[in-house]
Scaffold this active site. Sequence first.
Site, PDB file in Angstrom:
ATOM      1  N   LYS A  21      10.837  34.700 -15.924  1.00  0.00           N
ATOM      2  CA  LYS A  21      10.107  35.777 -15.232  1.00  0.00           C
ATOM      3  C   LYS A  21      10.518  37.149 -15.762  1.00  0.00           C
ATOM      4  CE  LYS A  21      10.820  36.329 -10.638  1.00  0.00           C
ATOM      5  NZ  LYS A  21      11.233  37.712 -10.377  1.00  0.00           N
ATOM      6  N   SER A  22      11.828  37.370 -15.890  1.00  0.00           N
ATOM      7  CA  SER A  22      12.294  38.687 -16.353  1.00  0.00           C
ATOM      8  C   SER A  22      11.776  38.996 -17.753  1.00  0.00           C
ATOM      9  CB  SER A  22      13.829  38.712 -16.393  1.00  0.00           C
ATOM     10  OG  SER A  22      14.354  38.624 -15.102  1.00  0.00           O
ATOM     11  N   ARG A 121      12.302  47.245   0.469  1.00  0.00           N
ATOM     12  CA  ARG A 121      13.362  47.223  -0.549  1.00  0.00           C
ATOM     13  C   ARG A 121      13.674  48.626  -1.069  1.00  0.00           C
ATOM     14  NH1 ARG A 121      12.332  42.317  -4.581  1.00  0.00           N
ATOM     15  NH2 ARG A 121      14.486  42.831  -5.136  1.00  0.00           N
ATOM     16  N   SER A 166      22.796  46.264 -11.774  1.00  0.00           N
ATOM     17  CA  SER A 166      21.385  45.900 -11.595  1.00  0.00           C
ATOM     18  C   SER A 166      20.623  46.126 -12.883  1.00  0.00           C
ATOM     19  CB  SER A 166      20.773  46.746 -10.471  1.00  0.00           C
ATOM     20  OG  SER A 166      19.367  46.728 -10.578  1.00  0.00           O
ATOM     21  N   ASP A 314      20.340  35.447  -8.585  1.00  0.00           N
ATOM     22  CA  ASP A 314      19.131  34.799  -8.046  1.00  0.00           C
ATOM     23  C   ASP A 314      19.362  33.328  -7.706  1.00  0.00           C
ATOM     24  OD1 ASP A 314      17.793  37.177  -8.293  1.00  0.00           O
ATOM     25  OD2 ASP A 314      16.821  36.659 -10.183  1.00  0.00           O
ATOM     26  N   ARG A 345      18.784  37.627   1.645  1.00  0.00           N
ATOM     27  CA  ARG A 345      19.065  36.225   1.310  1.00  0.00           C
ATOM     28  C   ARG A 345      20.368  35.706   1.911  1.00  0.00           C
ATOM     29  NH1 ARG A 345      16.647  36.021  -4.866  1.00  0.00           N
ATOM     30  NH2 ARG A 345      14.475  35.732  -4.210  1.00  0.00           N
TER      31      ARG A 345
HETATM   32  C1  S3P Z   1      15.715  41.217 -12.536  1.00  0.00           C
HETATM   33  C2  S3P Z   1      16.950  41.636 -12.179  1.00  0.00           C
HETATM   34  C3  S3P Z   1      17.658  41.167 -10.981  1.00  0.00           C
HETATM   35  C4  S3P Z   1      17.045  39.930 -10.369  1.00  0.00           C
HETATM   36  C5  S3P Z   1      15.558  39.984 -10.353  1.00  0.00           C
HETATM   37  C6  S3P Z   1      14.996  40.190 -11.753  1.00  0.00           C
HETATM   38  C7  S3P Z   1      15.109  41.753 -13.760  1.00  0.00           C
HETATM   39  O1  S3P Z   1      17.660  42.218 -10.053  1.00  0.00           O
HETATM   40  O2  S3P Z   1      17.533  39.720  -9.070  1.00  0.00           O
HETATM   41  O3  S3P Z   1      15.033  38.770  -9.839  1.00  0.00           O
HETATM   42  O4  S3P Z   1      14.130  41.175 -14.262  1.00  0.00           O
HETATM   43  O5  S3P Z   1      15.597  42.784 -14.253  1.00  0.00           O
HETATM   44  P1  S3P Z   1      18.831  43.319 -10.110  1.00  0.00           P
HETATM   45  O6  S3P Z   1      19.219  43.451 -11.514  1.00  0.00           O
HETATM   46  O7  S3P Z   1      18.288  44.564  -9.555  1.00  0.00           O
HETATM   47  O8  S3P Z   1      19.944  42.701  -9.288  1.00  0.00           O
END
Ligand code: S3P
Length: 432
Positions: A21-22, A121, A166, A314, A345
């Site tokens: 997904k990322s 959020r 993050s 996650d 969560r």
């Molecule tokens: C993500 C980063 C994470 C993750 C999210 C996807 C990303 O969040 O929890 O599902 O694609 O950069 P954070 O980096 O803000 O913790």
Amino acid sequence: MSKRLKPVSGLHGTIQIPGDKSISHRAVMFGSIADGRTTVTGFLPGDDCLSTVDCFRKMGVSIEQKKDTVIIEGKGLKGLKEPMDILDAGNSGTTIRLMLGILANTPFHSCMTGDSSIAKRPMKRVTNPLREMGAAIEGRDQGNYVPLSIRGGQCKGIDYHSPVASAQVKSAILLAGLSAEGTTSVTEPFKSRDHTERMLGAFGCKVDVDGNTASINGGQGLTGTHIEVPGDISSAAFFLVAGSIIPNSEITLKKVGMNPTRTGIIDVLKEMGADITVSHIEGEDAEPYADLTVKTSRLNGIEISGSIIPRLIDEIPIIALAATQATGTTVIKDAAELKVKETNRIDTVVHELQKMGVEIEATSDGMIIKGTSSLKGAEVDSHGDHRIGMMLAVASCLGEGETTLLNSDAVSVSYPGFFGELEKLQNENIGV
Ligand code: S3P
């Protein structure tokens, strides 16, 4: 939508894990602001990534998407057009936070919103540093909550020390740095996933990484390229745990992303005693991937804390489920970030697993799980959170009696074919 789920006697077979997904989000975003054509294979056609596609189409980018193939005709960062409509991120934190960083480069006005989860959020973690860089951002609670309006264009580089590890914060600031004056640096307390840094390199941008600091010089453009998206280790995680804790199981997961900033789940499960074999490692110059085979094994409780947390953030809901079947107690600490995910969560995991008879307790920054619980079928709820839904579906495989999972359709955010795969692995078990 709700789903009735029954215990299973084992899971067997091989599955192709859908795209990360990322990485899928970033491929569409960077392709949209690059010059020239970008092709993406292995794209995840989940609801979140489709929200990203929709936002860039609203800014005039031509994006053709068929299943897991995407062709993007990028016109460069300066080629984005002022959207006539609100940009809707749906349930996706990655869409909204990274796009705010991109929009900090654009001199036009745009408005972003999302669903009822996104509305809760915190966005200040991104809007504050972007304002410091020069973007004009307005929103509820001084720019902390959607709907947000933004007008960018004239940013200057910053040296930002983020209080949280993050990747969404880091990426938003680095992306704003693309056309900012001077250098933009982000330092985080622990290293978060580094897909942005890796992929900007593939699009021809130079990002310097030194420990937990990533820096970019302003004035760099992106050039269209080809991106092959590996399977999502966060989706594979549900089957890694299912294969470990459901008796009489053996599952092979193909082409799973093995970026070291994401493989905390493998380290933790192995430390707990899981039987996981990694084979056919490839793609080490960009985003590495491998095949994983997991077999049922006895697990032990452990403590999970510190720098590993961002590498498995996650996966904590499904790790909590693994801990219910381990010998001894598992303690998860330093994970207060869980409170600001798609749901809180810590609360949703604790509340829903308690309904199934698990001895689990919330703490201020994690949870404590007593092992070797026998799970009982119950009426449980995903609360609209895809990862909670999939964790509860795996839990139902072990429960005594039937489980009803409310809001089961949430899984389409990251794994539209999840229930089909789970069923396939049960059928392949028949006759084993
Ligand atoms: C993500 C980063 C994470 C993750 C999210 C996807 C990303 O969040 O929890 O599902 O694609 O950069 P954070 O980096 O803000 O913790």
